[in-house]
Motif scaffolding. Structure first.
Motif, short mmCIF file in Angstrom:
data_model
loop_
_atom_site.label_atom_id
_atom_site.label_comp_id
_atom_site.label_asym_id
_atom_site.label_seq_id
_atom_site.Cartn_x
_atom_site.Cartn_y
_atom_site.Cartn_z
N MET A 263 45.27 -22.01 -57.10
CA MET A 263 44.08 -22.83 -57.32
C MET A 263 43.07 -22.63 -56.19
SD MET A 263 42.74 -24.80 -59.43
CE MET A 263 41.74 -26.18 -59.75
N ARG A 264 43.59 -22.50 -54.99
CA ARG A 264 42.73 -22.32 -53.82
C ARG A 264 41.93 -21.01 -53.92
NH1 ARG A 264 43.67 -25.08 -48.94
NH2 ARG A 264 42.18 -24.41 -47.40
N THR A 265 42.58 -19.97 -54.45
CA THR A 265 41.91 -18.68 -54.61
C THR A 265 40.79 -18.79 -55.64
OG1 THR A 265 43.98 -17.56 -54.11
CG2 THR A 265 42.28 -16.27 -55.18
N ILE A 266 41.04 -19.50 -56.72
CA ILE A 266 40.02 -19.67 -57.76
C ILE A 266 38.83 -20.45 -57.19
CG2 ILE A 266 39.50 -20.80 -59.96
CD1 ILE A 266 42.39 -20.15 -60.78
N THR A 267 39.11 -21.47 -56.40
CA THR A 267 38.04 -22.27 -55.79
C THR A 267 37.22 -21.41 -54.84
OG1 THR A 267 39.37 -24.27 -55.96
CG2 THR A 267 37.52 -24.32 -54.41
N ARG A 268 37.87 -20.58 -54.04
CA ARG A 268 37.14 -19.70 -53.13
C ARG A 268 36.31 -18.67 -53.88
NH1 ARG A 268 41.59 -18.25 -49.01
NH2 ARG A 268 41.02 -16.19 -49.74
N MET A 269 36.85 -18.15 -54.98
CA MET A 269 36.10 -17.20 -55.78
C MET A 269 34.87 -17.87 -56.42
SD MET A 269 39.17 -14.98 -57.53
CE MET A 269 38.17 -14.54 -58.92
N TYR A 270 35.07 -19.08 -56.91
CA TYR A 270 33.97 -19.85 -57.50
C TYR A 270 32.90 -20.12 -56.44
CZ TYR A 270 31.36 -23.81 -59.28
OH TYR A 270 30.34 -24.65 -59.65
N ASP A 271 33.32 -20.60 -55.27
CA ASP A 271 32.36 -20.86 -54.20
C ASP A 271 31.62 -19.59 -53.79
OD1 ASP A 271 33.08 -23.52 -54.18
OD2 ASP A 271 34.41 -23.34 -52.45
N GLY A 272 32.33 -18.48 -53.74
CA GLY A 272 31.70 -17.20 -53.41
C GLY A 272 30.68 -16.78 -54.45
N LEU A 273 31.01 -17.01 -55.72
CA LEU A 273 30.07 -16.68 -56.80
C LEU A 273 28.82 -17.55 -56.71
CD1 LEU A 273 29.39 -15.07 -59.33
CD2 LEU A 273 30.71 -16.75 -60.65
N LEU A 274 29.02 -18.83 -56.43
CA LEU A 274 27.89 -19.74 -56.30
C LEU A 274 27.00 -19.33 -55.12
CD1 LEU A 274 27.34 -22.25 -58.08
CD2 LEU A 274 28.05 -23.61 -56.14
N ASN A 275 27.62 -18.96 -54.01
CA ASN A 275 26.86 -18.50 -52.85
C ASN A 275 26.14 -17.19 -53.14
OD1 ASN A 275 27.57 -20.71 -51.28
ND2 ASN A 275 29.38 -19.72 -50.46
N LEU A 276 26.78 -16.30 -53.90
CA LEU A 276 26.15 -15.04 -54.27
C LEU A 276 24.92 -15.30 -55.15
CD1 LEU A 276 26.13 -11.93 -54.33
CD2 LEU A 276 27.62 -12.08 -56.34
N MET A 277 25.07 -16.22 -56.09
CA MET A 277 23.93 -16.57 -56.95
C MET A 277 22.78 -17.11 -56.11
SD MET A 277 26.03 -18.28 -60.15
CE MET A 277 24.66 -19.24 -60.73
N ALA A 278 23.08 -17.94 -55.11
CA ALA A 278 22.04 -18.48 -54.23
C ALA A 278 21.41 -17.37 -53.40
CB ALA A 278 22.63 -19.56 -53.33
N LEU A 279 22.21 -16.41 -52.97
CA LEU A 279 21.69 -15.28 -52.19
C LEU A 279 20.76 -14.42 -53.04
CD1 LEU A 279 21.90 -13.97 -49.40
CD2 LEU A 279 23.77 -12.60 -50.28
N VAL A 280 21.14 -14.19 -54.29
CA VAL A 280 20.27 -13.43 -55.20
C VAL A 280 18.96 -14.20 -55.42
CG1 VAL A 280 20.01 -12.59 -57.58
CG2 VAL A 280 22.14 -12.18 -56.33
N ALA A 281 19.06 -15.53 -55.56
CA ALA A 281 17.85 -16.35 -55.72
C ALA A 281 16.97 -16.24 -54.48
CB ALA A 281 18.24 -17.81 -55.97
N ALA A 282 17.57 -16.25 -53.31
CA ALA A 282 16.79 -16.11 -52.07
C ALA A 282 16.13 -14.74 -51.99
CB ALA A 282 17.69 -16.35 -50.86
N GLY A 283 16.86 -13.70 -52.37
CA GLY A 283 16.29 -12.35 -52.39
C GLY A 283 15.15 -12.25 -53.39
N THR A 284 15.30 -12.93 -54.50
CA THR A 284 14.24 -12.94 -55.51
C THR A 284 13.00 -13.64 -54.97
OG1 THR A 284 15.92 -12.99 -57.25
CG2 THR A 284 13.69 -13.58 -57.89
N LEU A 285 13.18 -14.68 -54.19
CA LEU A 285 12.04 -15.36 -53.58
C LEU A 285 11.29 -14.41 -52.65
CD1 LEU A 285 10.43 -17.96 -53.18
CD2 LEU A 285 12.04 -18.58 -51.37
N ILE A 286 12.02 -13.61 -51.91
CA ILE A 286 11.39 -12.62 -51.04
C ILE A 286 10.62 -11.60 -51.88
CG2 ILE A 286 11.84 -10.73 -49.42
CD1 ILE A 286 14.22 -12.48 -48.38
N TRP A 287 11.26 -11.15 -52.99
CA TRP A 287 10.57 -10.20 -53.86
C TRP A 287 9.27 -10.81 -54.41
CZ3 TRP A 287 8.99 -5.79 -55.13
CH2 TRP A 287 8.34 -5.59 -56.34
N LEU A 288 9.32 -12.07 -54.80
CA LEU A 288 8.12 -12.73 -55.33
C LEU A 288 6.99 -12.73 -54.30
CD1 LEU A 288 9.71 -15.75 -57.21
CD2 LEU A 288 8.65 -13.74 -58.22
#
Length: 168
Positions: A1-26
């Motif tokens: 369960m801990r691994t799934i939670t870390r993977m989920y958190d990593g995916l959420l952080n990756l999505m936020a990082l892509v959003a931040a990169g998109t803001l720079i692109w804008l």
């Protein structure tokens, strides 16, 4: 369960990082577009279209992370006036309402995504862009937001701090 939670958190952080990169692109795209116009050059059509798509991607991919960080705009005036027990109840009820709304939007977003695939819809402006590549963000983002709001319903932390005003 801990691994799934870390993977989920990593995916959420990756999505936020892509959003931040998109803001720079804008920012870059708007500056380039304005500079081109000032020099009498017609900006590239794809530059404008990519900023439109970027606004959608940035908003949808960054929203679940903002829920987690309690970064969405909300007013604490009422919850600050409530006693601690009432504040907990109100905060959890509000978070539950947010789960329900997010789940409904995820469902309808998924239906829209499926419709775009079935119809083979394209957004035809600067280039042919499969519309499902835009609408896939709805079920993903709203599902993650439902999960994040669910953490405030069932977890230790509350969505509302009970502190009115700006505290940074």
């Amino acid at each position: 369960m801990r691994t799934i939670t870390r993977m989920y958190d990593g995916l959420l952080n990756l999505m936020a990082l892509v959003a931040a990169g998109t803001l720079i692109w804008l920012m870059v795209a708007v500056v380039v577009s304005v500079a081109m116009r000032n020099f009498g050059i017609q900006p590239f059509a794809w530059l404008f279209t990519s900023t439109e798509y970027g606004l959608l991607y940035m908003t949808m991919l960054g929203a679940p992370w903002l829920v987690r960080e309690r970064g969405h705009v909300h007013i604490e005036l009422v919850t600050a006036a409530l006693p601690a027990n009432a504040r907990r109840i109100v905060s959890r009820v509000v978070a539950f309402g947010c789960v329900a709304v997010s789940a409904i939007l995820a469902w309808y977003g998924f239906e829209l995504f499926q419709t775009n695939i079935e119809r083979n819809d394209f957004d035809v402006r600067a280039y042919f862009y499969p519309r499902w590549m835009l609408t896939i963000t709805f079920p993903i983002a709203f599902s993650f937001m439902a999960i994040e709001f669910g953490r405030f319903v069932f977890g230790k932390e509350l969505l509302h701090s009970g502190e009115a005003g700006i505290h940074e």
